[in-house]
Every structure is written in structure tokens, then in C-alpha cells.
Design a protein around this motif. Structure first.
Motif, PDB file in Angstrom:
ATOM      1  N   HIS A 262       0.802  -1.220   0.000  1.00  0.00           N
ATOM      2  CA  HIS A 262       0.000   0.000   0.000  1.00  0.00           C
ATOM      3  C   HIS A 262       0.837   1.273   0.000  1.00  0.00           C
ATOM      4  CE1 HIS A 262      -4.191  -1.182  -0.024  1.00  0.00           C
ATOM      5  NE2 HIS A 262      -3.887  -2.199   0.745  1.00  0.00           N
ATOM      6  N   THR A 263       2.146   1.127   0.086  1.00  0.00           N
ATOM      7  CA  THR A 263       3.018   2.303  -0.046  1.00  0.00           C
ATOM      8  C   THR A 263       3.952   2.154  -1.246  1.00  0.00           C
ATOM      9  OG1 THR A 263       4.533   1.289   1.571  1.00  0.00           O
ATOM     10  CG2 THR A 263       2.961   2.911   2.405  1.00  0.00           C
TER      11      THR A 263
ATOM     12  N   GLU B  77      -7.971  12.111   0.918  1.00  0.00           N
ATOM     13  CA  GLU B  77      -6.671  12.562   0.411  1.00  0.00           C
ATOM     14  C   GLU B  77      -6.048  13.657   1.274  1.00  0.00           C
ATOM     15  OE1 GLU B  77      -4.611  14.061  -3.781  1.00  0.00           O
ATOM     16  OE2 GLU B  77      -6.790  14.039  -3.576  1.00  0.00           O
TER      17      GLU B  77
ATOM     18  N   TRP C 156      -7.572   6.664   0.658  1.00  0.00           N
ATOM     19  CA  TRP C 156      -6.133   6.392   0.795  1.00  0.00           C
ATOM     20  C   TRP C 156      -5.971   5.401   1.939  1.00  0.00           C
ATOM     21  CZ3 TRP C 156      -7.772   9.934  -2.286  1.00  0.00           C
ATOM     22  CH2 TRP C 156      -6.952  10.430  -3.303  1.00  0.00           C
TER      23      TRP C 156
ATOM     24  N   THR D 150      -7.671   4.092   6.873  1.00  0.00           N
ATOM     25  CA  THR D 150      -8.184   4.818   5.705  1.00  0.00           C
ATOM     26  C   THR D 150      -8.264   6.309   5.991  1.00  0.00           C
ATOM     27  OG1 THR D 150     -10.471   4.422   6.424  1.00  0.00           O
ATOM     28  CG2 THR D 150      -9.532   2.864   4.847  1.00  0.00           C
ATOM     29  N   TRP D 151      -8.022   7.113   4.944  1.00  0.00           N
ATOM     30  CA  TRP D 151      -8.108   8.562   5.032  1.00  0.00           C
ATOM     31  C   TRP D 151      -8.660   9.139   3.726  1.00  0.00           C
ATOM     32  CZ3 TRP D 151      -3.454   5.895   5.672  1.00  0.00           C
ATOM     33  CH2 TRP D 151      -2.939   5.814   6.963  1.00  0.00           C
TER      34      TRP D 151
ATOM     35  N   THR E 160     -13.113   6.265  -3.574  1.00  0.00           N
ATOM     36  CA  THR E 160     -11.654   6.315  -3.543  1.00  0.00           C
ATOM     37  C   THR E 160     -11.195   6.795  -2.180  1.00  0.00           C
ATOM     38  OG1 THR E 160     -11.507   6.757  -5.914  1.00  0.00           O
ATOM     39  CG2 THR E 160      -9.586   7.290  -4.587  1.00  0.00           C
TER      40      THR E 160
ATOM     41  N   THR F 254      -4.101  12.308   4.742  1.00  0.00           N
ATOM     42  CA  THR F 254      -3.109  11.235   4.807  1.00  0.00           C
ATOM     43  C   THR F 254      -1.843  11.691   5.530  1.00  0.00           C
ATOM     44  OG1 THR F 254      -2.110  11.843   2.703  1.00  0.00           O
ATOM     45  CG2 THR F 254      -3.918  10.266   2.626  1.00  0.00           C
TER      46      THR F 254
ATOM     47  N   GLU G 200       1.183   6.505   1.208  1.00  0.00           N
ATOM     48  CA  GLU G 200      -0.120   5.868   1.009  1.00  0.00           C
ATOM     49  C   GLU G 200      -0.629   6.123  -0.407  1.00  0.00           C
ATOM     50  OE1 GLU G 200       0.796   7.203   5.017  1.00  0.00           O
ATOM     51  OE2 GLU G 200       0.322   8.403   3.236  1.00  0.00           O
ATOM     52  N   ARG G 201      -1.323   5.133  -0.959  1.00  0.00           N
ATOM     53  CA  ARG G 201      -1.795   5.209  -2.332  1.00  0.00           C
ATOM     54  C   ARG G 201      -3.323   5.304  -2.377  1.00  0.00           C
ATOM     55  NH1 ARG G 201       1.905   6.610  -5.579  1.00  0.00           N
ATOM     56  NH2 ARG G 201       0.761   5.651  -7.304  1.00  0.00           N
ATOM     57  N   PRO G 202      -3.856   5.980  -3.386  1.00  0.00           N
ATOM     58  CA  PRO G 202      -5.315   5.976  -3.553  1.00  0.00           C
ATOM     59  C   PRO G 202      -5.787   4.599  -3.970  1.00  0.00           C
ATOM     60  CG  PRO G 202      -4.262   7.040  -5.426  1.00  0.00           C
ATOM     61  CD  PRO G 202      -3.176   6.771  -4.420  1.00  0.00           C
TER      62      PRO G 202
END
Length: 360
Positions: free
Chosen positions: A238-239, A328, A309, A325-326, A307, A331, A336-338
Motif C-alpha cells: 500500500h506504499t 486525500e 487512501w 483509511t483517510w 476512492t 493522509t 499511502e496510495r489511492p
């Protein structure tokens, strides 16, 4: 004349793009019948080219999963598909560490290959517990073919180098193989077209009846098995710079089961795949990974998504492996990725696709 040739070349190029099959690697932890069904859906899709199947411990142990997958391919005449064994153990987590956390923070309902006993009152059944080096008898028999040489991580790297930007990886189990590939080759993730993951429950109510498979995620919805088996691997994934990540949640398969009626429809076709499914399927299992496969095959079945993050808690406490979870703007900014999170699908379309593909 030049104009005609140009138009012809354009037409040929367009036809080539239309006819090109979608390339996919299946990364799976299936050690019993229902886990084979989502792989069969992908194998049976006419517009999909399965480059290979990689195995990773999770629901079962990798050596047993590899043997079971090889036998499945033998029985459906698809021995052209390579099977590559992957990680047998998580990067850091272990059975002993899991049991220590249970002493401190409470029992987990499901521990995959580490689950030693299964509730007799549960409607689901599970194969007997054993260690990683044991391959028990299969009702359908053991395979006569061998897995391909090398490791799952090496295969993923090799295929994304061969087809940069074209390969989707559908990871139906823990993410250990993906994390190893990324650490071996830091450009690996950026060459993947799309990564599909399975896990997490965000809307499951506490007041309904749950099987032991689903009980812990009902009370701790961010503690999803594919994440808590190997939290460090999930964190790495996830990163990492995957261009697109889709997470198909357990919510999306809520009340979607492989009923006996659906299995009977499949069996009635009499095809080799249908005969295999009739032999290994277990009625009543939720179609978790099947929904994941269906979402990638036909995204139009999705009825709710968003969507977010995503990160993973790797602190050695009660939330070890929890999905974070966050939006955008909130974050932590640690890579962290969408992620496109799938919350629900159309159940009728899902059932139709399940029956159609496994009846062919």
C-alpha cells in the motif's frame, strides 16, 4: 494509394487492440474447493490471458495450494498455465506471535493455515489442521505435473518486464509475494497495470448472524485476514507506486453465496470445468474471491464504490494489521496510495456471471 495503406494499417492496429487479451497473473491462497472457483472464472473468460498462477500461504499452506492448483489445471486440460510457488511464511508475523497477541487481546475467529480447531456448530467445514510440509490426500488425486521453477516474486518481476504496463495482478490472498517482488525490484509496482486486492469490511452489522469465517471482521471490521496474516507485506504494497489499486471488500459479497441451486446449474452443463466444480465445490460458501474476479472482469456490476487512501497498522498491538483509511487531504504522507474501494455489486449479475463462466 498512401492514404489507403495508412487507413488499412490503422484498421489493423485497431483490430489488434480489440482482439488483444487482457493479461493477468492470479496470486491465490486456495487450498480447498471454493478457492479454485475464482481462478476458474478468470481461466474461462475468453478475453483474458492468464500468464500464470502464483501461490502464497494464507488460507492454507503454499505447498498444498500449489499441488491443488496443479491438479485442477490437469483436470480441466489447462496444463499450459504455469504455477509458481511463492511465500510459505509471512515476512515477520508467525503462529507464535499470533497466539501471544490472542492471550493479550482476545481470540481471533479465523487464522487461516494456523487455525487448529474449527467450531462444530459452524455451517462451514474446513480441512484438518496440519503443518506447512504436509500435503494431505485430495479427493481428486494428486497432480502428476510439477510447478514451474523459480519463485512467485521472480515470476511477477519477469512478466512485468516482458509486458510493462499490461499486466494486472489479482491478489486473492495475503500480499507476501507482492511485497517480495517490490523489494527485489523497486520499479516492479510501477510496471503493473492494475492491482486487485481482497479484504476489509466497512459496513457489516453486529446484530446479524455470522459464520466463524466472518465473525472477527464483524466485530473488528478493519482486521481483515489477508492483511493480518502478513501486515508488513500489506504495508509495503500500500506504499508502493502501483498505478491503480482496487480493493474488493467483504461487504461486496455480503449475502452472495455459492448456493446449491447455482452449483446445480453449473453441473448441468457437463463441461470439464463444470464436472470439476461439481466434485470440489461446497454449497453455502460466500463468493468472496469470485466477486473480486467478477469486478475486474465486468466493472459494470459494481453498484457502490469510493476512492480512499489506505495504510496498514504494523504496530505490535491489538490492531496489528488493521486497515487504515483517510481522505486525500488527511493522509500522513508516508507513501499511502489511492485505492478504489468496492462496497457492493449487483447480486443477480454476479450470479449470472458465476454460472456462465463455470458452465463453459
Amino acid at each position: 494509394m498512401h492514404k489507403i495503406i495508412t487507413l488499412t494499417l490503422i484498421a489493423c492496429a485497431c483490430l489488434s487492440r480489440v482482439d488483444a487479451k487482457r493479461k493477468v497473473i492470479i496470486d491465490q491462497d486456495a487450498f480447498e474447493g471454493p478457492g479454485m472457483q475464482p481462478m476458474l472464472m478468470l481461466l474461462q473468460s475468453p478475453d483474458v490471458e492468464v500468464l500464470g498462477i502464483t501461490t502464497v500461504s494464507g488460507d492454507g499452506w503454499q505447498p498444498e495450494e500449489t499441488a491443488r492448483t496443479l491438479r485442477m489445471l490437469e483436470l480441466i486440460d489447462r496444463t499450459d498455465i504455469p504455477v509458481i510457488g511463492g511465500a510459505t511464511y509471512p515476512l515477520v508475523n508467525s503462529k507464535a506471535l499470533t497466539e501471544l497477541r490472542e492471550q493479550r487481546y482476545g481470540k481471533l475467529g479465523y487464522k487461516g493455515a494456523w487455525t487448529e480447531t474449527w467450531p462444530t456448530s459452524d455451517e462451514m467445514t474446513r480441512a484438518d489442521y496440519h503443518g506447512p510440509d504436509v500435503i494431505p490426500p485430495f479427493e481428486e488425486g494428486h497432480p502428476s505435473i510439477q510447478p514451474s521453477p523459480g519463485t512467485a516474486a521472480e515470476f511477477m518481476i519477469e512478466q512485468t518486464l516482458k509486458y510493462p504496463g499490461e499486466v494486472t495482478i489479482i491478489a486473492m490472498g495475503p500480499m507476501t509475494n507482492l511485497a517480495l517482488a517490490q523489494r527485489l525490484d523497486y520499479k516492479f509496482a510501477s510496471r503493473v497495470k492494475e492491482l486487485s486486492l481482497m479484504g476489509g469490511n466497512f459496513n457489516r452489522p453486529l446484530y446479524t448472524k455470522h459464520s466463524s469465517f466472518a465473525l472477527q471482521s464483524a466485530y473488528a471490521p478493519r482486521m481483515s485476514f489477508n492483511y493480518i496474516w502478513d501486515p508488513e507485506a500489506a504495508h509495503i504494497v500500500h506504499t508502493s507506486p502501483f498505478p491503480k489499486i482496487t480493493l474488493v471488500t467483504g461487504d461486496s459479497s455480503e449475502k452472495i453465496f455459492g448456493t446449491q441451486a447455482l452449483l446445480d446449474q453449473i453441473a448441468s452443463s457437463g463441461s470439464k470445468v463444470a464436472q470439476y466444480v461439481d466434485q470440489i465445490a461446497k454449497a453455502g460458501f460466500p463468493l468472496w474471491d469470485e466477486v473480486q474476479a467478477a469486478v475486474w472482469l465486468h466493472p459494470d456490476i459494481v453498484t457502490a464504490s469510493n476512492t480512499v487512501w489506505i495504510g496498514v497498522d504494523t504496530m505490535p498491538g491489538p490492531n496489528y494489521g488493521a486497515i487504515l483509511t483517510w481522505p486525500e487531504e488527511s493522509t500522513p504522507g508516508l507513501g499511502e496510495r489511492p485505492v478504489e474501494v468496492i462496497y457492493s455489486v449487483d447480486p443477480d449479475s454476479m450470479a449470472d456471471l458465476f454460472v456462465d463462466l463455470l458452465s463453459r
